[in-house]
Design a protein around this motif. Sequence first.
Motif: not given
Length: 376
Positions: A13-14, A233, A341-342, A359
């Motif tokens: 995600s990141g 995340s 996120v994630g 993402a």
Amino acid sequence: MDADILIIGAGISGSVLAERYANLDKKVLILEKRNHIGGNCYDFIDENGILISKYGAHLFHTNDEEVWDYVNRFAIWYPWEHKVIAKVDGQLVPIPINIATVNKLFNLSISNEEEMKQWLEDNRINYENPKNGEEAVLNKVGKILYEKMFKHYTKKQWNKYPEELAASVLNRIPVRHDFDDRYFSDKYQALPVGGYTKLFENLLKHPNITVHLNTDYFDVKDSLGNFEKIFYSGPIDRFFDFKYSASEKLEYRSINFVPETIDKEFYQENSVVNYPGQEVDFTRIVEYKHFGNQKSKKTTIVKEYTTDEGEPYYPVLNDRNLKIYERYKQESVNHPNIHFVGRLANYKYFNMDEAFKNALAVFKSVATYQSELAKI
Ligand code: UDP
């Protein structure tokens, strides 16, 4: 460091968000607690010269064209259809259950889909709406296969029996009416040439991206400046300082990976052998050399023991945990500039492609530069 965008965590995600924003001409800072990028996809060459994954085998599969196009921009992929075999009653049988599994375990000679469907029909227990993992499996394959292949594996994996988990967890494993012995049925099934870590290096190599490893956001957050946007995340309960955990701890499952060098060419006949019985404590043995048909004199095997302690890998999906997660999620409304996120921040059992998809979707919904989006 001056940056427009702060990202916590250098996993899928990141890294995707960093790549996207860097290409929008934003300066991106990623803080990563561990000493490497790639999150749980991180892989490396071990002492036997074998590419192994530090956090368990990662098999990429997707039906999503957008995700497939995206990942192809950062790695060359070779086709790899993953197969798993399970050691049941001393025999090696394919999982997901297919005709060969049933024939071998019950000494039958089923030869076509019709006969297989009939066998399942004779054995399954009907549940209109399976409300937990046990009912989901019984509904598909019945009691004997449930006992042999799912009940104890699940207890080892989650420290819970299937009846204590959402049906979706056990429904990840299909049942086949033919001889198809692939673990997944998706259109694209592939592994990145040279490994996942390389893919992450490619995602993150834009000059607008700075990655600080060995940096826990919670240790440094008071000394950070201001950012246009923050993407987090990590585990959602950690973000809110475990505020509900005194009474209601959000559960995660971790894995203790125990590698061993074996002084022979191969240890087992397949990359992954599952042990769904009670005779051993581990859930599976992964022999990484099989992936991409690697060559080496010795081989490395990794036994997986799941535990409550350690790095959180899996959300434990059941009503109790989902309720606690909802409480944390509601807290996030008070932080409109922070985007969760994630897998860990959304408490979702994402596969890799779903993590990419999530993402990319977060980026599209959050980026305020719609006119520029079309350019990248
Ligand atoms: N499972 C099982 N027996 C097996 C393989 C899987 O009972 O031999 C169940 C178990 O509950 C597991 C779930 O199915 O957690 C999902 O399996 P999957 O292989 O998707 O898990 P992952 O690869 O994410 O660990």
